[in-house]
Motif scaffolding. Structure first.
Motif, mmCIF file in Angstrom:
data_model
loop_
_atom_site.group_PDB
_atom_site.id
_atom_site.type_symbol
_atom_site.label_atom_id
_atom_site.label_comp_id
_atom_site.label_asym_id
_atom_site.label_seq_id
_atom_site.Cartn_x
_atom_site.Cartn_y
_atom_site.Cartn_z
ATOM 1 N N GLU A 283 -7.889 -17.522 2.672
ATOM 2 C CA GLU A 283 -7.609 -16.338 1.686
ATOM 3 C C GLU A 283 -6.315 -15.946 1.596
ATOM 4 O O GLU A 283 -5.577 -15.866 2.681
ATOM 5 C CB GLU A 283 -8.588 -15.212 1.933
ATOM 6 C CG GLU A 283 -10.242 -15.537 1.843
ATOM 7 C CD GLU A 283 -10.961 -14.439 2.211
ATOM 8 O OE1 GLU A 283 -10.463 -13.200 2.328
ATOM 9 O OE2 GLU A 283 -12.118 -14.524 2.912
ATOM 10 N N VAL A 284 -5.893 -15.631 0.375
ATOM 11 C CA VAL A 284 -4.338 -15.290 0.240
ATOM 12 C C VAL A 284 -4.394 -13.967 -0.741
ATOM 13 O O VAL A 284 -5.049 -13.979 -1.733
ATOM 14 C CB VAL A 284 -3.417 -16.389 -0.646
ATOM 15 C CG1 VAL A 284 -2.187 -15.968 -0.867
ATOM 16 C CG2 VAL A 284 -3.492 -17.697 0.185
ATOM 17 N N ALA A 285 -3.659 -12.847 -0.319
ATOM 18 C CA ALA A 285 -3.599 -11.614 -1.083
ATOM 19 C C ALA A 285 -2.171 -11.180 -1.070
ATOM 20 O O ALA A 285 -1.411 -11.383 -0.181
ATOM 21 C CB ALA A 285 -4.520 -10.518 -0.312
ATOM 22 N N ARG A 286 -1.829 -11.172 -2.269
ATOM 23 C CA ARG A 286 -0.392 -10.773 -2.553
ATOM 24 C C ARG A 286 -0.106 -9.356 -2.128
ATOM 25 O O ARG A 286 -0.774 -8.682 -2.591
ATOM 26 C CB ARG A 286 -0.090 -11.048 -4.128
ATOM 27 C CG ARG A 286 1.566 -10.662 -4.492
ATOM 28 C CD ARG A 286 1.459 -10.943 -5.886
ATOM 29 N NE ARG A 286 3.043 -10.960 -6.294
ATOM 30 C CZ ARG A 286 3.453 -11.134 -7.445
ATOM 31 N NH1 ARG A 286 2.660 -11.616 -8.469
ATOM 32 N NH2 ARG A 286 4.790 -10.618 -7.788
ATOM 33 N N GLY A 287 0.908 -9.211 -1.574
ATOM 34 C CA GLY A 287 1.265 -7.837 -0.938
ATOM 35 C C GLY A 287 2.536 -7.366 -1.733
ATOM 36 O O GLY A 287 2.653 -7.689 -3.013
ATOM 37 N N VAL A 288 3.184 -6.582 -1.207
ATOM 38 C CA VAL A 288 4.359 -6.005 -1.897
ATOM 39 C C VAL A 288 5.436 -6.836 -2.457
ATOM 40 O O VAL A 288 5.649 -7.615 -1.763
ATOM 41 C CB VAL A 288 5.088 -4.572 -1.245
ATOM 42 C CG1 VAL A 288 4.223 -3.443 -1.120
ATOM 43 C CG2 VAL A 288 5.551 -5.046 0.107
ATOM 44 N N THR A 289 6.052 -6.611 -3.698
ATOM 45 C CA THR A 289 6.874 -7.484 -4.130
ATOM 46 C C THR A 289 8.222 -6.612 -4.668
ATOM 47 O O THR A 289 8.119 -5.542 -5.191
ATOM 48 C CB THR A 289 6.611 -8.169 -5.340
ATOM 49 O OG1 THR A 289 5.411 -9.069 -4.845
ATOM 50 C CG2 THR A 289 7.481 -9.138 -5.930
ATOM 51 N N ARG A 290 9.484 -7.093 -4.074
ATOM 52 C CA ARG A 290 10.650 -6.548 -4.729
ATOM 53 C C ARG A 290 10.889 -7.543 -6.180
ATOM 54 O O ARG A 290 11.239 -8.602 -5.812
ATOM 55 C CB ARG A 290 11.806 -6.682 -3.754
ATOM 56 C CG ARG A 290 11.385 -5.820 -2.705
ATOM 57 C CD ARG A 290 12.750 -5.722 -1.576
ATOM 58 N NE ARG A 290 12.460 -4.875 -0.469
ATOM 59 C CZ ARG A 290 12.193 -3.651 -0.247
ATOM 60 N NH1 ARG A 290 12.812 -2.652 -1.413
ATOM 61 N NH2 ARG A 290 12.056 -3.356 0.759
#
Length: 377
Positions: A283-290
């Protein structure tokens, strides 16, 4: 009085900076970061600022906002935006003590970015001590979670910056002493493999190792790296007993992308890896992005030209360009607020046990900060 002639003294600045370095403040230790904020609040107050403590959220430490006296206080002005959290856990001082050697000064967080923050504070202190008045009101905002991607204070930074004329970010200077006027995007991803537990000695074949599956995925992910979009796995958590086939493994990925298109392709590539194979799910969950901060904003370029003239008067050439290694400047720059990043101290070894600054750069950078604060209108 020319602000570049203010009586900055590297020895005095080192004396004031030392307590900041010896107050260890790793991001994930909210109490430690809040102690550092209280120390900075004391020094800001002593310099003449009105300081407000903003309680931390999401398990992170406090932030502080400091406003210096000005007849136009409350109107659009200059924001000095910095973080006081570091990547170094409490106890790092035993391995990386505050020490001087051959024109360098070592210590956890001294380059990234307590040195730069302190230099800006000293610039403001000397301006006020000399009876000078900055053309615009000046606000400092110090936050506690930049090293984790700024998950709890991004909104605070953006709200503070929204109506500002300029944002100064005293992150470490580039290797040649240059500034940053644009940054690549930084995206984080949380990974999870779910396997099937079994006794590792008695029934190994019955199990499906989440650790082994994650190891294979890590090699696949890091092999996706190109010049324009990189992938690096920096954290892995799994297992409790060596005699158990692992049922879960977690990891974290950091991706750098030079353009929005590169970022979109990288995100799509990561999300496409989700699958179930041989009894193990991934499973892949996108975290915080700059976000990408492009280096072509007219206001930022104008700000850079001001800084370039000031640095020439000080005696060095200030280069500028885009850079990796995200900062909170990504947010303010992407908003379109004129932003000048990496105007902090010169040094090397950030995020390592060799982190240090060039002592002479304290005076140089204090003069640059003072010149900017006294010139930007």
């Amino acid at each position: 009085m020319n602000p570049l002639n203010l009586p900055f003294d590297s020895e005095d600045m080192l004396t004031g900076l030392r307590p900041w370095i010896e107050c260890e403040s790793p991001t994930w230790d909210a109490a430690a970061v809040s102690r550092m904020m209280a120390l900075a609040a004391r020094d800001l107050t002593n310099a003449g600022a009105a300081v407000e403590t903003i309680p931390g959220t999401g398990g992170f430490g406090n932030s502080i906002r400091a406003s210096f006296p000005h007849p136009d206080r409350g109107k659009p002005g200059i924001l000095v935006s910095g973080h006081l959290d570091t990547v170094h856990p409490v106890g790092t001082l035993e391995k990386l003590p505050f020490r001087r050697e051959d024109g360098l000064c070592y210590g956890p967080g001294i380059q990234d970015m307590k040195g730069g923050n302190y230099v800006c504070l000293e610039a403001m202190r000397q301006i006020l001590k000399a009876g000078l008045q900055t053309p615009l009101p000046v606000t400092f905002l110090f936050t506690p979670d930049e090293e984790a991607g700024t998950p709890s204070t991004r909104q605070l930074i953006e709200d503070e910056a929204r109506n500002m004329r300029a944002v100064l970010v005293p992150e470490p200077a580039k290797e040649d002493g240059g500034a940053v006027i644009g940054r690549y995007a930084i995206a984080r991803f949380d990974l999870l493999t779910r396997g099937r537990p079994s006794h590792a000695g008695w029934a190994l074949k019955e199990g499906r190792s989440a650790i082994a599956a994650m190891a294979r995925k890590i090699l696949e992910i890091e092999a996706m790296t190109t010049e324009d979009c990189t992938f690096s796995v920096g954290v892995i958590h799994a297992g409790q007993w060596v005699n158990c086939v692992s049922s879960e493994c977690r990891a974290e990925v950091l991706s750098m992308a030079k353009t929005q298109e590169d970022l979109d392709r990288g995100v799509a590539a990561m999300e496409a890896l989700q699958a179930e194979e041989n009894g193990v799910s991934f499973e892949v969950a996108r975290g915080v992005t700059r976000p990408v901060w492009s280096p072509d904003h007219p206001g930022t370029l104008e700000l850079y030209e001001i800084a370039k003239k000031i640095s020439a008067e000080i005696g060095f050439d200030l280069s500028a360009g885009s850079a990796g290694g995200g900062s909170d400047g990504n947010f303010t720059g992407a908003m379109g607020v004129p932003t000048l990043d990496s105007i902090g101290v010169r040094g090397k070894g950030l995020h390592t046990l060799n982190e240090h600054i060039e002592i002479d750069s304290l005076t140089e950078r204090a003069r640059l900060a003072a010149g900017l604060l006294m010139t930007i209108t």
